[in-house]
Write a protein that holds these residues in place. Structure first.
Motif, PDB file in Angstrom:
ATOM      1  N   PRO A 119       0.874  -1.274  -0.037  1.00 13.34           N
ATOM      2  CA  PRO A 119       0.029   0.067  -0.024  1.00 13.34           C
ATOM      3  C   PRO A 119       0.837   1.146   0.025  1.00 13.34           C
ATOM      4  O   PRO A 119       1.976   1.166   0.343  1.00 13.34           O
ATOM      5  N   PRO A 120       0.264   2.344  -0.380  1.00 13.40           N
ATOM      6  CA  PRO A 120       1.140   3.598  -0.489  1.00 13.40           C
ATOM      7  C   PRO A 120       1.889   3.947   0.638  1.00 13.40           C
ATOM      8  O   PRO A 120       3.123   4.424   0.705  1.00 13.40           O
ATOM      9  N   TRP A 121       1.359   3.712   1.992  1.00 10.25           N
ATOM     10  CA  TRP A 121       2.098   3.854   3.022  1.00 10.25           C
ATOM     11  C   TRP A 121       1.258   2.928   4.309  1.00 10.25           C
ATOM     12  O   TRP A 121       0.374   2.670   3.972  1.00 10.25           O
ATOM     13  N   ARG A 122       2.594   2.779   5.160  1.00 16.43           N
ATOM     14  CA  ARG A 122       1.971   1.857   6.294  1.00 16.43           C
ATOM     15  C   ARG A 122       2.124   2.914   7.334  1.00 16.43           C
ATOM     16  O   ARG A 122       1.733   2.199   8.890  1.00 16.43           O
ATOM     17  N   SER A 123       2.704   3.958   7.483  1.00 20.20           N
ATOM     18  CA  SER A 123       2.890   4.802   8.912  1.00 20.20           C
ATOM     19  C   SER A 123       2.746   5.930   8.300  1.00 20.20           C
ATOM     20  O   SER A 123       3.160   6.543   7.198  1.00 20.20           O
ATOM     21  N   ILE A 124       2.375   7.034   9.314  1.00 17.24           N
ATOM     22  CA  ILE A 124       2.693   8.492   8.947  1.00 17.24           C
ATOM     23  C   ILE A 124       3.833   8.902   8.565  1.00 17.24           C
ATOM     24  O   ILE A 124       4.259   9.627   7.607  1.00 17.24           O
ATOM     25  N   ALA A 125       5.071   8.311   9.080  1.00 23.22           N
ATOM     26  CA  ALA A 125       6.530   8.588   8.734  1.00 23.22           C
ATOM     27  C   ALA A 125       6.513   8.366   7.374  1.00 23.22           C
ATOM     28  O   ALA A 125       7.218   8.914   6.604  1.00 23.22           O
ATOM     29  N   GLN A 126       6.125   7.137   6.861  1.00 24.33           N
ATOM     30  CA  GLN A 126       6.386   6.723   5.483  1.00 24.33           C
ATOM     31  C   GLN A 126       5.646   7.552   4.457  1.00 24.33           C
ATOM     32  O   GLN A 126       5.954   7.841   3.452  1.00 24.33           O
ATOM     33  N   LEU A 127       4.523   8.115   5.146  1.00 21.62           N
ATOM     34  CA  LEU A 127       3.560   8.684   3.955  1.00 21.62           C
ATOM     35  C   LEU A 127       4.175  10.254   3.946  1.00 21.62           C
ATOM     36  O   LEU A 127       4.330  10.670   2.875  1.00 21.62           O
ATOM     37  N   LEU A 128       4.775  10.898   4.991  1.00 28.23           N
ATOM     38  CA  LEU A 128       5.605  12.025   4.939  1.00 28.23           C
ATOM     39  C   LEU A 128       6.815  12.047   3.872  1.00 28.23           C
ATOM     40  O   LEU A 128       6.981  12.782   3.187  1.00 28.23           O
ATOM     41  N   ALA A 169      13.342  24.277  -2.983  1.00 28.79           N
ATOM     42  CA  ALA A 169      12.079  23.064  -2.924  1.00 28.79           C
ATOM     43  C   ALA A 169      12.890  21.937  -3.052  1.00 28.79           C
ATOM     44  O   ALA A 169      12.490  20.707  -2.239  1.00 28.79           O
ATOM     45  N   PHE A 170      13.458  21.747  -4.150  1.00 30.68           N
ATOM     46  CA  PHE A 170      14.094  20.609  -4.549  1.00 30.68           C
ATOM     47  C   PHE A 170      15.147  19.978  -3.210  1.00 30.68           C
ATOM     48  O   PHE A 170      15.181  18.962  -2.906  1.00 30.68           O
ATOM     49  N   ILE A 171      16.035  21.050  -2.689  1.00 29.81           N
ATOM     50  CA  ILE A 171      17.263  20.520  -2.029  1.00 29.81           C
ATOM     51  C   ILE A 171      16.633  20.138  -0.626  1.00 29.81           C
ATOM     52  O   ILE A 171      17.175  19.520   0.185  1.00 29.81           O
ATOM     53  N   ALA A 172      15.447  20.899  -0.424  1.00 29.67           N
ATOM     54  CA  ALA A 172      14.652  20.354   0.908  1.00 29.67           C
ATOM     55  C   ALA A 172      14.624  18.768   0.850  1.00 29.67           C
ATOM     56  O   ALA A 172      14.653  18.059   1.853  1.00 29.67           O
ATOM     57  N   GLY A 173      13.751  18.294  -0.349  1.00 31.35           N
ATOM     58  CA  GLY A 173      13.623  17.010  -0.669  1.00 31.35           C
ATOM     59  C   GLY A 173      14.932  16.355  -0.766  1.00 31.35           C
ATOM     60  O   GLY A 173      14.736  15.031  -0.156  1.00 31.35           O
ATOM     61  N   PHE A 174      15.764  16.621  -1.159  1.00 26.69           N
ATOM     62  CA  PHE A 174      17.091  16.142  -1.448  1.00 26.69           C
ATOM     63  C   PHE A 174      17.923  15.656   0.025  1.00 26.69           C
ATOM     64  O   PHE A 174      18.128  14.778   0.290  1.00 26.69           O
ATOM     65  N   ALA A 175      17.651  16.827   0.954  1.00 27.37           N
ATOM     66  CA  ALA A 175      18.418  16.530   2.233  1.00 27.37           C
ATOM     67  C   ALA A 175      17.587  15.640   2.984  1.00 27.37           C
ATOM     68  O   ALA A 175      18.344  14.719   3.481  1.00 27.37           O
ATOM     69  N   VAL A 176      16.235  15.311   3.045  1.00 29.92           N
ATOM     70  CA  VAL A 176      15.489  14.485   3.479  1.00 29.92           C
ATOM     71  C   VAL A 176      16.097  13.084   2.956  1.00 29.92           C
ATOM     72  O   VAL A 176      16.098  12.192   3.838  1.00 29.92           O
ATOM     73  N   HIS A 177      15.945  12.963   1.902  1.00 31.92           N
ATOM     74  CA  HIS A 177      16.335  11.780   1.004  1.00 31.92           C
ATOM     75  C   HIS A 177      17.663  11.003   1.364  1.00 31.92           C
ATOM     76  O   HIS A 177      17.826   9.893   2.062  1.00 31.92           O
TER      77      HIS A 177
ATOM     78  N   LEU B  13      14.037  12.709  14.967  1.00 30.23           N
ATOM     79  CA  LEU B  13      14.898  13.303  14.192  1.00 30.23           C
ATOM     80  C   LEU B  13      14.097  13.185  12.674  1.00 30.23           C
ATOM     81  O   LEU B  13      14.219  13.990  11.978  1.00 30.23           O
ATOM     82  N   HIS B  14      13.777  12.117  12.518  1.00 32.65           N
ATOM     83  CA  HIS B  14      12.977  11.828  11.079  1.00 32.65           C
ATOM     84  C   HIS B  14      11.793  12.772  11.127  1.00 32.65           C
ATOM     85  O   HIS B  14      11.611  13.182   9.985  1.00 32.65           O
ATOM     86  N   LEU B  15      10.826  12.987  12.106  1.00 36.96           N
ATOM     87  CA  LEU B  15       9.651  13.952  11.989  1.00 36.96           C
ATOM     88  C   LEU B  15      10.143  15.358  11.899  1.00 36.96           C
ATOM     89  O   LEU B  15       9.794  16.067  11.018  1.00 36.96           O
ATOM     90  N   PHE B  16      11.200  15.546  12.576  1.00 38.38           N
ATOM     91  CA  PHE B  16      11.682  17.026  12.636  1.00 38.38           C
ATOM     92  C   PHE B  16      12.300  17.171  11.248  1.00 38.38           C
ATOM     93  O   PHE B  16      12.133  18.521  10.786  1.00 38.38           O
ATOM     94  N   GLY B  17      13.178  16.480  10.570  1.00 35.35           N
ATOM     95  CA  GLY B  17      13.758  16.502   9.179  1.00 35.35           C
ATOM     96  C   GLY B  17      12.572  16.857   8.117  1.00 35.35           C
ATOM     97  O   GLY B  17      12.791  17.669   7.408  1.00 35.35           O
ATOM     98  N   LEU B  18      11.639  15.800   8.321  1.00 38.50           N
ATOM     99  CA  LEU B  18      10.586  16.099   7.402  1.00 38.50           C
ATOM    100  C   LEU B  18       9.738  17.654   7.450  1.00 38.50           C
ATOM    101  O   LEU B  18       9.353  18.062   6.470  1.00 38.50           O
ATOM    102  N   LEU B  19       9.414  17.844   8.715  1.00 40.52           N
ATOM    103  CA  LEU B  19       8.813  19.020   8.916  1.00 40.52           C
ATOM    104  C   LEU B  19       9.496  20.301   8.399  1.00 40.52           C
ATOM    105  O   LEU B  19       9.196  21.131   7.766  1.00 40.52           O
ATOM    106  N   ALA B  20      10.937  20.232   8.743  1.00 43.31           N
ATOM    107  CA  ALA B  20      11.720  21.143   8.309  1.00 43.31           C
ATOM    108  C   ALA B  20      11.702  21.353   6.511  1.00 43.31           C
ATOM    109  O   ALA B  20      11.617  22.445   5.977  1.00 43.31           O
ATOM    110  N   CYS B  21      11.798  20.113   6.066  1.00 42.38           N
ATOM    111  CA  CYS B  21      11.678  20.105   4.719  1.00 42.38           C
ATOM    112  C   CYS B  21      10.506  20.809   4.298  1.00 42.38           C
ATOM    113  O   CYS B  21      10.486  21.546   3.067  1.00 42.38           O
TER     114      CYS B  21
END
Lengths: 421, 170
Positions: A119-128, A169-177, B13-21
């Motif tokens: 499924p597309p996500w199994r937790s809120i963390a995964q959804l985000l 916007a891109f670098i924000a996603g890149f940093a998370v990834h 840390l995961h939550l914080f990182g994503l919110l910051a993003c």
């Protein structure tokens, strides 16, 4: 955070996992491409930020993104030394960017099954996390397309705000990834020795162990080895580089830059280097630049100079590049009057900023105090020992070390010097 | 902490990182709204997200499967064949990448602006692309012929086999 849901038979999503057939797709290839991008993308981001800073956007007239807000906190007074600095940073930004396109495409290919994970996500963390992929995937394609279309003079969207804000916007996603996947990348790279993989031919190519989403549960027989894939991607990048980078590296390589916009030069002799904006396109006619032309200097004093007056002054010669934001550049030998001398002539003994006006009637630029004071900032009258051609800015143009191309204003008509406070 | 892991799915840390993003991205959105042409920017971003995944991908996956399947048919016929599929794939991919990156120049879509900037026309780029593509295919074909010939020399009575065991592209 490794994905341990290895349930290949239980996919009910839009594309089931057995539809993916490639036997070489897997964490190792993804990680190799990821490592290349881990190095290349930050270089792109930083050279991109530098490129915006080089416009000195805190001087209002020079700011293509007046709305920049907090994204302008890093801005600093752009340097005038070394004279080749902008040529280097912008050349790297564009040419490395072009060469990374095949790597980005390969990376997207290698992670495609994850797009359809069910499924597309199994937790809120995964959804985000999946939402942040919108920023990195949409963002990288957005940045690549806006950048490349801009250098091809084909802009479907406004380039400056799109490319600059899109980068954030891109670098924000890149940093998370990177934060989430770095451990996985290191683990996958360690699972196979690179040198062994380079010696593994097609006959020995085997799929990787089943993982949480990339490896196909029922792959086809291999038709290309992993080293073959790397050679294909690397070869494509190299081909792109060889066919574009010459227009900033210059010399003999310029002749091979067959997909560059500025690998050809008009005229022969001293003015044989690429033109950016012809006199015709700028609306400059011979009558505007004839013997009645005057350069007006405004400061504490008003001075009006003819071209002969300027040629009679003390002239300086310097080798300086014209480097455009589109990534190409050319280095030529310019002869003219230093701007600081002109400032003093107009009565500004301690010159501050200068506003440049051109016969074009648009494209006004403000130079910083440092740019005015630099000894090699010239009002150029000649290039390579001969008069400027009309397309190259006759009767006079400004040339400033390490400034972006648009700041080297052609067909000068007026300079307003301010005293520094 | 455990509450977070159970209900959120990862650590703080995961939550914080994503919110910051998302905060940075949201701020970028506000900056774009203030710029002229902002609708176009959002639209283009959406197009980028959708087009590659849902249109380009199925097309070239299908094309590649056709290519591989046709090679498999050839091998069945027991000719002494070095796998040729990569000798088609590689020049096609490089040529298509160049086309995808430089189509405004190749198809002269930005001719007016280009002439104004450079003083030249874009007419040369189609020729450039065709010449480069020709060189790519010729080189790939030449290497294929060379490998086929080498394979034949090494084992002249082996039919349907693979003389050279691997595919490294040029």
């Amino acid at each position: 955070m490794r994905d341990s849901r290895a349930n290949p038979g239980r996919e009910h999503g839009p594309v089931s996992r057995d539809k993916w057939k490639s036997p070489v797709r897997g964490p190792w290839l993804t990680s190799v491409f990821g490592l290349v991008l881990l190095i290349g993308i930050p270089i792109e981001f930083i050279t991109g930020l530098i490129s915006y800073a080089a416009y000195n956007p805190r001087l209002k007239a020079d700011d293509p993104n007046p709305n920049h807000g907090l994204f302008g906190l890093y801005l600093f007074n752009w340097a005038t030394s070394p004279s080749w600095l902008y040529r280097l940073t912008e050349g790297v930004h564009v040419m490395l960017g072009l060469a990374l396109v095949p790597v980005v495409l390969a990376k997207l290919w290698s992670v495609m099954p994850k797009l359809f994970v069910w499924p597309p996500w199994r937790s809120i963390a995964q959804l985000l996390e999946r939402l942040s992929l919108v920023l990195i995937v949409g963002g990288v394609v957005f940045e690549m397309t806006t950048g490349i279309l801009n250098i091809d003079y084909f802009n479907p969207v406004k380039f400056y705000p799109g490319h600059f804000y899109g980068a954030w916007a891109f670098i924000a996603g890149f940093a998370v990834h990177v934060g989430v996947k770095f451990g996985d990348m290191v683990h996958a790279l360690r699972a196979r020795r690179f040198r062994t993989e380079l010696r593994t031919g097609l006959a020995d190519t085997r799929p990787e162990p089943l993982d949480g989403g990339l490896v196909a549960p029922q792959p086809s027989a291999p038709t290309i080895s992993r080293r073959g894939i790397l050679a294909l991607v690397g070869g494509t990048s190299l081909t792109v580089f060889l066919l574009t980078a010459g227009e900033t590296i210059g010399g003999a390589m310029r002749n091979f830059a067959l997909f560059g916009t500025h690998y050809r030069s008009p005229d022969t002799g001293a003015n044989h280097f690429p033109v950016n904006r012809t006199a015709v396109a700028a609306g400059i006619t011979g009558s505007m630049t004839g013997p009645e032309w005057r350069l007006v200097l405004l400061g504490p004093r008003r001075v009006s100079l003819s071209r002969d007056d300027l040629l009679a002054m003390k002239l300086t010669t310097a080798d300086l590049p014209i480097a455009c934001t589109e990534g190409w550049s050319t280095v030529q030998r310019w002869t003219g009057v230093p701007l600081s001398d002109l400032a003093r002539l107009a009565g500004a003994m301690n010159p501050g900023v200068a506003e440049l006006e051109s016969l074009q009637g648009y494209g006004e630029i403000t130079l910083s105090a440092a740019q005015v004071a630099a000894p090699d900032s010239l009002l150029a009258l000649q290039v390579n020992g001969a008069d400027l051609s009309l397309d190259h800015g006759f009767p006079a143009r400004v040339i400033v070390p390490s400034a972006p191309g648009t700041h080297n204003v052609k067909w000068m008509s007026q300079i307003v010097f301010a005293e520094s406070d | 902490m455990r509450w977070l892991r159970r209900h959120y799915g990862a650590g703080p840390l995961h939550l914080f990182g994503l919110l910051a993003c998302f905060a940075v991205a949201a701020y970028a959105v506000t900056r774009v709204l203030g710029a002229s042409g902002w609708k176009g920017i959002f639209l283009w971003f959406a197009v980028c997200l959708i087009v590659h995944d849902l249109i380009g991908w199925p097309v070239y996956t299908w094309a590649d499967r056709m290519l591989v399947r046709s090679q498999q048919r050839h091998r069945g016929r027991r000719n002494a064949v070095v796998p040729w599929v990569n000798h088609v794939r590689v020049p096609v991919i490089i040529s298509a990448t160049l086309l995808g990156m430089f189509f405004p120049l190749i198809f002269r879509l930005s001719q007016a602006r280009y002439v104004g900037y450079t003083g030249f026309t874009e007419n040369v780029y189609l020729t450039n692309w065709l010449v480069v593509s020709g060189i790519l295919f010729a080189t790939s074909g030449g290497i294929y012929i060379l490998r086929w010939w080498l394979g034949h020399r090494r084992e002249p009575d082996q039919a349907g086999g693979v003389g050279a065991p691997d595919l490294t592209s040029e």
